[in-house]
Design an enzyme around this catalytic site. Structure first.
Site, PDB file in Angstrom:
ATOM      1  CG  HIS A   1      -2.260   8.712   0.436  1.00 58.02           C
ATOM      2  ND1 HIS A   1      -2.853   9.453   1.437  1.00 58.02           N
ATOM      3  CD2 HIS A   1      -3.094   7.660   0.206  1.00 58.02           C
ATOM      4  CE1 HIS A   1      -3.988   8.878   1.799  1.00 58.02           C
ATOM      5  NE2 HIS A   1      -4.158   7.785   1.068  1.00 58.02           N
TER       6      HIS A   1
ATOM      7  CG  HIS B   1      -1.879   1.087   1.336  1.00 61.47           C
ATOM      8  ND1 HIS B   1      -2.058   1.842   2.482  1.00 61.47           N
ATOM      9  CD2 HIS B   1      -2.751   1.584   0.422  1.00 61.47           C
ATOM     10  CE1 HIS B   1      -3.002   2.743   2.264  1.00 61.47           C
ATOM     11  NE2 HIS B   1      -3.434   2.615   1.025  1.00 61.47           N
TER      12      HIS B   1
END
Length: 320
Positions: free
Chosen positions: A88, A52
């Site tokens: 992100h 991730h």
């Protein structure tokens, strides 16, 4: 000469005659073993361990070395719908690496090297990449352009214009059902650019935890009839049950479902991983692959699961 006639030969000659046939005897066993391995492999669900928030170039090596066979990368867009950064940002997962980043095209070049056989940076086991497309910054009417520009970037910097580019399978993960035209723009651009065959390496995911029927409708609008991964999950800071995962798995396993694979995020505990495997998922997305990567090899799971390789088609629904 009959088989028994070796007994009449000089002992040395008889021994040599026996040796001559010995390799044939031993040669049979590896074949039988290989057939058994293939049969056992076919009966085990392939699992993708999906690292991730892999957003900096060096993290590609890091996550694969920690046990991931696939990665998830965040893609942010500028105001003109150009993919700009792999980034992100905050907030993100607890104990996650929120602020790692790279220019998108630079990341694609590093990813290409990591997934091109023969390259010094090549990782054989890195077989799938999920692009988490942060389209929340875009207007709905920019989705087509975002898909078009994304396709052009991938074609040039990852697929090397169709000339021995990266080999990984790609999942376009879209957070908003209203942005289904991103898929249309992507597909039509590859066709216009003369490389429709590359769509064989591309799959899709709507990541907003929407109702399964609504997701099916979005795919219908986009003209998608396969290559579908369905995500379900929540930040690891919070708890989320597996109810929707089970609904997605039921759709996948039904005769008229649209889903091919189901993955669950973000999972950093061994028990959560076991619960997800018990529910029948095909993919697990952790921040720390090394914590959970060997769970499929535990005695309770290794008869039913194995780590996916490049030979496993991520668009095929596993049938057991």
């Amino acid at each position: 000469m009959s088989h028994s006639s070796t007994a009449l030969l000089h002992p040395y000659v008889a021994a040599r005659a026996t040796e001559k046939f010995a390799p044939i005897y031993f040669f049979c066993h590896p074949l039988q073993s290989a057939e058994t391995d293939v049969a056992e492999r076919a009966n085990k669900r392939p699992i993708w361990i999906m690292g991730h928030m892999v957003n900096a170039n060096y993290q590609i090596d890091e996550f694969v070395n920690l046990g991931a066979n696939s990665i998830e990368t965040d893609v942010s867009f500028d105001s003109s719908a150009n993919p700009e950064y792999t980034y992100h940002g905050v907030p993100c997962d607890c104990r996650g690496w929120c602020k790692k980043w790279e220019y998108f095209n630079n990341f694609l070049k590093a990813l290409r090297k990591a997934t091109t056989p023969g390259d010094s940076k090549y990782h054989e086991k890195l077989v799938l990449v999920v692009f988490d497309l942060k389209t929340g910054s875009l207007y709905d009417n920019q989705a087509y352009d975002a898909g078009k520009k994304l396709a052009k970037n991938l074609l040039q910097h990852y697929w090397n214009n169709g000339n021995n580019g990266g080999r990984a399978y790609i999942v376009l993960s879209i957070p908003n059902l209203a942005h289904y035209k991103l898929i249309t723009g992507f597909k039509e651009t590859l066709k216009t650019e003369g490389h429709p065959e590359l769509m064989e390496k591309v799959g899709y995911d709507f990541s907003g935890n929407d109702n399964i029927d609504q997701v099916a409708n979005a795919y219908k609008k986009a003209g998608v009839t396969g290559h579908v991964w369905q995500s379900d999950g929540i930040t690891n800071c919070l708890l989320r049950g597996l109810d929707r995962v089970r609904k997605a798995v039921a759709n996948r396993d039904s005769s008229n479902g649209y889903i091919n694979k189901v993955y669950y995020w973000t999972v950093d505990k061994r028990q959560s991983t076991k619960n997800a495997l018990d529910a029948g998922v095909d993919g697990i997305m952790p921040n720390y692959p090394d914590v959970i990567a060997d769970v499929p090899n535990e005695s309770a799971y290794k008869a039913k699961f194995r780590i996916a390789s490049y030979d496993d088609n991520p668009w095929e629904t596993f049938k057991n």
